[in-house]
Design a protein around this motif. Structure first.
Motif, PDB file in Angstrom:
ATOM      1  N   PHE A 126      39.144  38.212  35.610  1.00  0.00           N
ATOM      2  CA  PHE A 126      40.454  37.694  36.000  1.00  0.00           C
ATOM      3  C   PHE A 126      40.349  37.009  37.359  1.00  0.00           C
ATOM      4  CE2 PHE A 126      41.669  41.540  33.461  1.00  0.00           C
ATOM      5  CZ  PHE A 126      42.198  40.853  32.374  1.00  0.00           C
ATOM      6  N   GLY A 127      41.061  35.900  37.507  1.00  0.00           N
ATOM      7  CA  GLY A 127      41.113  35.191  38.779  1.00  0.00           C
ATOM      8  C   GLY A 127      42.417  35.482  39.500  1.00  0.00           C
ATOM      9  N   PHE A 128      42.901  34.494  40.241  1.00  0.00           N
ATOM     10  CA  PHE A 128      44.139  34.709  40.989  1.00  0.00           C
ATOM     11  C   PHE A 128      45.331  34.745  40.025  1.00  0.00           C
ATOM     12  CE2 PHE A 128      44.345  30.064  40.748  1.00  0.00           C
ATOM     13  CZ  PHE A 128      45.703  29.828  40.616  1.00  0.00           C
ATOM     14  N   ILE A 152      27.084  42.705  42.488  1.00  0.00           N
ATOM     15  CA  ILE A 152      28.151  42.118  41.670  1.00  0.00           C
ATOM     16  C   ILE A 152      28.798  40.987  42.455  1.00  0.00           C
ATOM     17  CG2 ILE A 152      30.337  42.527  40.485  1.00  0.00           C
ATOM     18  CD1 ILE A 152      29.545  45.489  40.274  1.00  0.00           C
ATOM     19  N   VAL A 153      28.831  39.806  41.866  1.00  0.00           N
ATOM     20  CA  VAL A 153      29.466  38.643  42.487  1.00  0.00           C
ATOM     21  C   VAL A 153      30.757  38.346  41.747  1.00  0.00           C
ATOM     22  CG1 VAL A 153      29.249  36.209  43.096  1.00  0.00           C
ATOM     23  CG2 VAL A 153      27.231  37.683  43.138  1.00  0.00           C
ATOM     24  N   SER A 154      31.895  38.416  42.438  1.00  0.00           N
ATOM     25  CA  SER A 154      33.180  38.095  41.824  1.00  0.00           C
ATOM     26  C   SER A 154      33.535  36.635  42.079  1.00  0.00           C
ATOM     27  CB  SER A 154      34.289  38.995  42.373  1.00  0.00           C
ATOM     28  OG  SER A 154      34.190  40.296  41.847  1.00  0.00           O
ATOM     29  N   ILE A 155      34.002  35.974  41.036  1.00  0.00           N
ATOM     30  CA  ILE A 155      34.435  34.581  41.146  1.00  0.00           C
ATOM     31  C   ILE A 155      35.889  34.549  41.608  1.00  0.00           C
ATOM     32  CG2 ILE A 155      34.857  32.441  39.884  1.00  0.00           C
ATOM     33  CD1 ILE A 155      32.579  33.215  37.992  1.00  0.00           C
ATOM     34  N   ASP A 156      36.135  34.002  42.771  1.00  0.00           N
ATOM     35  CA  ASP A 156      37.442  33.782  43.392  1.00  0.00           C
ATOM     36  C   ASP A 156      38.043  35.050  43.999  1.00  0.00           C
ATOM     37  OD1 ASP A 156      39.344  32.038  44.298  1.00  0.00           O
ATOM     38  OD2 ASP A 156      40.596  32.170  42.520  1.00  0.00           O
ATOM     39  N   ILE A 157      38.166  36.126  43.188  1.00  0.00           N
ATOM     40  CA  ILE A 157      38.740  37.378  43.670  1.00  0.00           C
ATOM     41  C   ILE A 157      38.258  38.473  42.730  1.00  0.00           C
ATOM     42  CG2 ILE A 157      40.883  37.051  42.330  1.00  0.00           C
ATOM     43  CD1 ILE A 157      42.394  38.395  44.669  1.00  0.00           C
ATOM     44  N   PRO A 158      37.913  39.652  43.236  1.00  0.00           N
ATOM     45  CA  PRO A 158      37.479  40.712  42.327  1.00  0.00           C
ATOM     46  C   PRO A 158      38.542  41.011  41.269  1.00  0.00           C
ATOM     47  CG  PRO A 158      36.926  41.300  44.582  1.00  0.00           C
ATOM     48  CD  PRO A 158      37.785  40.071  44.655  1.00  0.00           C
ATOM     49  N   SER A 159      38.136  41.090  40.032  1.00  0.00           N
ATOM     50  CA  SER A 159      39.074  41.355  38.943  1.00  0.00           C
ATOM     51  C   SER A 159      39.775  42.684  39.154  1.00  0.00           C
ATOM     52  CB  SER A 159      38.337  41.371  37.604  1.00  0.00           C
ATOM     53  OG  SER A 159      37.796  40.106  37.305  1.00  0.00           O
ATOM     54  N   LEU A 183      41.006  27.613  48.357  1.00  0.00           N
ATOM     55  CA  LEU A 183      41.578  28.187  49.570  1.00  0.00           C
ATOM     56  C   LEU A 183      41.531  29.707  49.507  1.00  0.00           C
ATOM     57  CD1 LEU A 183      44.703  25.855  49.823  1.00  0.00           C
ATOM     58  CD2 LEU A 183      42.593  25.686  51.163  1.00  0.00           C
ATOM     59  N   TRP A 184      41.515  30.346  50.677  1.00  0.00           N
ATOM     60  CA  TRP A 184      41.501  31.805  50.729  1.00  0.00           C
ATOM     61  C   TRP A 184      42.789  32.355  50.138  1.00  0.00           C
ATOM     62  CZ3 TRP A 184      37.608  35.028  51.939  1.00  0.00           C
ATOM     63  CH2 TRP A 184      36.477  34.455  52.546  1.00  0.00           C
ATOM     64  N   LYS A 185      42.646  33.350  49.280  1.00  0.00           N
ATOM     65  CA  LYS A 185      43.804  33.991  48.682  1.00  0.00           C
ATOM     66  C   LYS A 185      44.314  35.071  49.645  1.00  0.00           C
ATOM     67  CE  LYS A 185      42.662  31.411  45.240  1.00  0.00           C
ATOM     68  NZ  LYS A 185      41.373  30.913  45.770  1.00  0.00           N
ATOM     69  N   LEU A 186      45.622  35.176  49.739  1.00  0.00           N
ATOM     70  CA  LEU A 186      46.256  36.076  50.694  1.00  0.00           C
ATOM     71  C   LEU A 186      45.748  37.513  50.559  1.00  0.00           C
ATOM     72  CD1 LEU A 186      48.414  36.383  52.893  1.00  0.00           C
ATOM     73  CD2 LEU A 186      50.118  36.678  51.089  1.00  0.00           C
ATOM     74  N   GLY A 187      45.548  37.954  49.331  1.00  0.00           N
ATOM     75  CA  GLY A 187      45.121  39.332  49.102  1.00  0.00           C
ATOM     76  C   GLY A 187      43.761  39.665  49.679  1.00  0.00           C
ATOM     77  N   LEU A 188      42.898  38.665  49.810  1.00  0.00           N
ATOM     78  CA  LEU A 188      41.543  38.907  50.296  1.00  0.00           C
ATOM     79  C   LEU A 188      41.504  39.294  51.768  1.00  0.00           C
ATOM     80  CD1 LEU A 188      39.587  35.999  48.554  1.00  0.00           C
ATOM     81  CD2 LEU A 188      39.602  38.415  47.915  1.00  0.00           C
TER      82      LEU A 188
END
Length: 200
Positions: A126-128, A152-159, A183-188
């Motif tokens: 899952f992404g954003f 483990i490499v997560s694409i965009d944000i960890p699922s 762009l950086w996601k707020l949750g990160l």
């Protein structure tokens, strides 16, 4: 001197993407570009000389399609790729990428256990924009994955992380590395996410 890094919410990211697509950017073309760049970064982080077998977790949406592009590109470069894809209902573009991956004889698995012997794992479930809690068999699979001592490499944000709050929605992938797209996601950048993102 501090550097200001743009941080966006899920809604803002959706609006940015919608604007891009409305102005003619083909979704498939963007996916190829993103997937190619991710594959190149993964090859730099985990060179073939030491990481020969890679597992790829593929979700039902465009994050899963990105992961399938990565899987294909890594396969072309000589990696032994195994795909975990337990979903039946998937988006059309994801379905097309899955069909092509199968045509290349990249093996697909319904059980996460089939990836246990891999040298590294790519998380593209899952992404954003995820809002619902992860449960059932998928939650059990992620819980099992988190027990393994694998990069483990997560694409965009960890699922499993909420894009805006960084909170865990039931369960989340515990990434070693997160490759944020665009762009950086707020949750990160929220405290609850810190133990799940690894190096971002």
């Amino acid at each position: 001197m501090s550097i200001q890094v743009p941080v966006v919410s899920a809604q803002q990211m959706q609006e940015i993407e919608s604007c891009l697509f409305a102005n003619g950017m083909p979704v498939a073309a963007l996916m190829e570009k993103v997937g190619g760049l991710i594959a190149r970064r993964i090859r730099a982080l985990y060179p073939l000389e030491r990481f020969q077998t890679v597992g790829v977790l593929v979700g039902p949406g465009h994050n899963g399609a990105d992961a399938l592009v990565v899987a294909r590109e890594l396969s072309f470069k000589g990696y032994q790729v195994h795909i975990y894809h337990p979903f039946e209902r998937i988006k059309e573009l994801t379905k097309a990428h899955a069909q092509f991956a199968r045509s290349l004889s990249i093996p697909f698995h319904q059980s996460i256990e089939e990836l246990r012997s891999c040298d590294a794992v790519i998380d593209g479930i899952f992404g954003f924009g995820l809002e619902r809690s992860i449960g059932g068999d998928l939650a059990q699979a992620i819980q099992e994955l988190n027990r393994w001592s694998l990069p483990i490499v997560s694409i965009d944000i960890p699922s499993g992380l909420h894009t805006d709050t960084g909170e865990v929605l039931g369960i989340a992938v515990r990434a070693t590395q997160t490759l944020c797209l665009g762009l950086w996601k707020l949750g990160l950048v929220q405290d609850p996410a810190l133990e799940w993102t690894g190096q971002a």
